[in-house]
Write a protein that holds these residues in place. Sequence first.
Motif, PDB file in Angstrom:
ATOM      1  N   ILE A 197       0.836  -1.202   0.000  1.00 34.14           N
ATOM      2  CA  ILE A 197       0.000   0.000   0.000  1.00 34.14           C
ATOM      3  C   ILE A 197       0.872   1.255   0.000  1.00 34.14           C
ATOM      4  O   ILE A 197       0.621   2.206  -0.740  1.00 34.14           O
ATOM      5  CB  ILE A 197      -0.955  -0.010   1.212  1.00 34.14           C
ATOM      6  CG1 ILE A 197      -1.993  -1.119   1.035  1.00 34.14           C
ATOM      7  CG2 ILE A 197      -1.632   1.354   1.388  1.00 34.14           C
ATOM      8  CD1 ILE A 197      -2.803  -1.416   2.285  1.00 34.14           C
ATOM      9  N   GLU A 198       1.903   1.247   0.848  1.00 32.05           N
ATOM     10  CA  GLU A 198       2.784   2.413   0.982  1.00 32.05           C
ATOM     11  C   GLU A 198       3.843   2.495  -0.123  1.00 32.05           C
ATOM     12  O   GLU A 198       4.550   3.491  -0.222  1.00 32.05           O
ATOM     13  CB  GLU A 198       3.474   2.383   2.342  1.00 32.05           C
ATOM     14  CG  GLU A 198       2.504   2.514   3.492  1.00 32.05           C
ATOM     15  CD  GLU A 198       3.145   2.287   4.850  1.00 32.05           C
ATOM     16  OE1 GLU A 198       4.331   1.873   4.913  1.00 32.05           O
ATOM     17  OE2 GLU A 198       2.459   2.516   5.860  1.00 32.05           O
ATOM     18  N   GLU A 199       3.949   1.428  -0.930  1.00 30.02           N
ATOM     19  CA  GLU A 199       4.956   1.339  -1.991  1.00 30.02           C
ATOM     20  C   GLU A 199       6.351   1.602  -1.427  1.00 30.02           C
ATOM     21  O   GLU A 199       7.136   2.372  -1.985  1.00 30.02           O
ATOM     22  CB  GLU A 199       4.622   2.290  -3.141  1.00 30.02           C
ATOM     23  CG  GLU A 199       3.305   1.941  -3.816  1.00 30.02           C
ATOM     24  CD  GLU A 199       2.947   2.869  -4.960  1.00 30.02           C
ATOM     25  OE1 GLU A 199       3.643   3.880  -5.194  1.00 30.02           O
ATOM     26  OE2 GLU A 199       1.945   2.575  -5.645  1.00 30.02           O
ATOM     27  N   GLN A 200       6.642   0.947  -0.305  1.00 32.49           N
ATOM     28  CA  GLN A 200       7.921   1.070   0.389  1.00 32.49           C
ATOM     29  C   GLN A 200       8.474  -0.332   0.670  1.00 32.49           C
ATOM     30  O   GLN A 200       7.708  -1.285   0.767  1.00 32.49           O
ATOM     31  CB  GLN A 200       7.727   1.794   1.730  1.00 32.49           C
ATOM     32  CG  GLN A 200       7.231   3.206   1.612  1.00 32.49           C
ATOM     33  CD  GLN A 200       8.305   4.129   1.057  1.00 32.49           C
ATOM     34  OE1 GLN A 200       9.475   3.988   1.358  1.00 32.49           O
ATOM     35  NE2 GLN A 200       7.899   5.074   0.229  1.00 32.49           N
ATOM     36  N   PRO A 201       9.781  -0.463   0.855  1.00 35.11           N
ATOM     37  CA  PRO A 201      10.337  -1.751   1.274  1.00 35.11           C
ATOM     38  C   PRO A 201       9.779  -2.134   2.654  1.00 35.11           C
ATOM     39  O   PRO A 201       9.326  -1.275   3.425  1.00 35.11           O
ATOM     40  CB  PRO A 201      11.839  -1.498   1.358  1.00 35.11           C
ATOM     41  CG  PRO A 201      12.079  -0.282   0.531  1.00 35.11           C
ATOM     42  CD  PRO A 201      10.822   0.538   0.624  1.00 35.11           C
ATOM     43  N   HIS A 202       9.829  -3.409   2.958  1.00 36.17           N
ATOM     44  CA  HIS A 202       9.363  -3.885   4.259  1.00 36.17           C
ATOM     45  C   HIS A 202      10.199  -3.271   5.372  1.00 36.17           C
ATOM     46  O   HIS A 202      11.407  -3.085   5.234  1.00 36.17           O
ATOM     47  CB  HIS A 202       9.457  -5.413   4.334  1.00 36.17           C
ATOM     48  CG  HIS A 202       8.485  -6.096   3.443  1.00 36.17           C
ATOM     49  ND1 HIS A 202       7.135  -6.162   3.717  1.00 36.17           N
ATOM     50  CD2 HIS A 202       8.660  -6.739   2.267  1.00 36.17           C
ATOM     51  CE1 HIS A 202       6.525  -6.820   2.752  1.00 36.17           C
ATOM     52  NE2 HIS A 202       7.424  -7.176   1.861  1.00 36.17           N
ATOM     53  N   ARG A 203       9.545  -2.960   6.489  1.00 35.41           N
ATOM     54  CA  ARG A 203      10.230  -2.422   7.668  1.00 35.41           C
ATOM     55  C   ARG A 203      10.394  -3.476   8.756  1.00 35.41           C
ATOM     56  O   ARG A 203      11.142  -3.273   9.702  1.00 35.41           O
ATOM     57  CB  ARG A 203       9.450  -1.243   8.233  1.00 35.41           C
ATOM     58  CG  ARG A 203       9.413  -0.050   7.305  1.00 35.41           C
ATOM     59  CD  ARG A 203       8.711   1.119   7.948  1.00 35.41           C
ATOM     60  NE  ARG A 203       7.417   0.691   8.464  1.00 35.41           N
ATOM     61  CZ  ARG A 203       6.265   1.286   8.201  1.00 35.41           C
ATOM     62  NH1 ARG A 203       6.244   2.349   7.453  1.00 35.41           N
ATOM     63  NH2 ARG A 203       5.148   0.837   8.701  1.00 35.41           N
ATOM     64  N   LEU A 204       9.648  -4.577   8.647  1.00 38.24           N
ATOM     65  CA  LEU A 204       9.638  -5.602   9.676  1.00 38.24           C
ATOM     66  C   LEU A 204      10.065  -6.946   9.094  1.00 38.24           C
ATOM     67  O   LEU A 204      10.198  -7.087   7.876  1.00 38.24           O
ATOM     68  CB  LEU A 204       8.240  -5.718  10.283  1.00 38.24           C
ATOM     69  CG  LEU A 204       7.666  -4.430  10.866  1.00 38.24           C
ATOM     70  CD1 LEU A 204       6.204  -4.622  11.232  1.00 38.24           C
ATOM     71  CD2 LEU A 204       8.475  -3.988  12.066  1.00 38.24           C
ATOM     72  N   LEU A 205      10.256  -7.915   9.973  1.00 37.93           N
ATOM     73  CA  LEU A 205      10.592  -9.274   9.564  1.00 37.93           C
ATOM     74  C   LEU A 205       9.381 -10.158   9.820  1.00 37.93           C
ATOM     75  O   LEU A 205       8.740 -10.033  10.870  1.00 37.93           O
ATOM     76  CB  LEU A 205      11.783  -9.797  10.383  1.00 37.93           C
ATOM     77  CG  LEU A 205      12.260 -11.192  10.026  1.00 37.93           C
ATOM     78  CD1 LEU A 205      13.774 -11.219   9.944  1.00 37.93           C
ATOM     79  CD2 LEU A 205      11.781 -12.207  11.026  1.00 37.93           C
ATOM     80  N   ALA A 206       9.045 -11.026   8.872  1.00 34.71           N
ATOM     81  CA  ALA A 206       7.954 -11.988   9.033  1.00 34.71           C
ATOM     82  C   ALA A 206       8.554 -13.388   8.968  1.00 34.71           C
ATOM     83  O   ALA A 206       9.203 -13.741   7.981  1.00 34.71           O
ATOM     84  CB  ALA A 206       6.908 -11.803   7.942  1.00 34.71           C
ATOM     85  N   ARG A 207       8.325 -14.179  10.047  1.00 37.36           N
ATOM     86  CA  ARG A 207       8.906 -15.523  10.143  1.00 37.36           C
ATOM     87  C   ARG A 207       7.841 -16.511  10.610  1.00 37.36           C
ATOM     88  O   ARG A 207       7.085 -16.230  11.551  1.00 37.36           O
ATOM     89  CB  ARG A 207      10.067 -15.516  11.125  1.00 37.36           C
ATOM     90  CG  ARG A 207      10.708 -16.876  11.318  1.00 37.36           C
ATOM     91  CD  ARG A 207      11.938 -16.818  12.176  1.00 37.36           C
ATOM     92  NE  ARG A 207      11.643 -16.276  13.493  1.00 37.36           N
ATOM     93  CZ  ARG A 207      12.545 -15.693  14.258  1.00 37.36           C
ATOM     94  NH1 ARG A 207      13.791 -15.541  13.846  1.00 37.36           N
ATOM     95  NH2 ARG A 207      12.209 -15.247  15.450  1.00 37.36           N
ATOM     96  N   ALA A 208       7.804 -17.682   9.965  1.00 35.76           N
ATOM     97  CA  ALA A 208       6.866 -18.727  10.357  1.00 35.76           C
ATOM     98  C   ALA A 208       7.258 -19.312  11.705  1.00 35.76           C
ATOM     99  O   ALA A 208       8.422 -19.624  11.941  1.00 35.76           O
ATOM    100  CB  ALA A 208       6.843 -19.826   9.297  1.00 35.76           C
TER     101      ALA A 208
END
Length: 74
Positions: free
Chosen positions: A54-65
């Motif tokens: 939505i923000e058209e920005q790189p990710h700021r956080l980490l997503a891990r299973a």
Amino acid sequence: MAQLPFDANRIFFRPGDPAERAFQIVEGRVEILSGAARVAVLGPGEVFGEMSLIEEQPHRLLARAMTPGKCSTL
């Protein structure tokens, strides 16, 4: 939507990664981290990664299973 199986500890994205898609969890749990701090634990039906799109920005956080599971890509 295609379903993507994942194993525990899979990294979906890291800070600075380009935003290419969002994910909706079908089975399993995913944690969202800011540095060493856990921001959220997500489960079936929840979506993650969408804000960077939505923000058209790189990710700021980490997503891990946290567990094995499946997700749909959006």
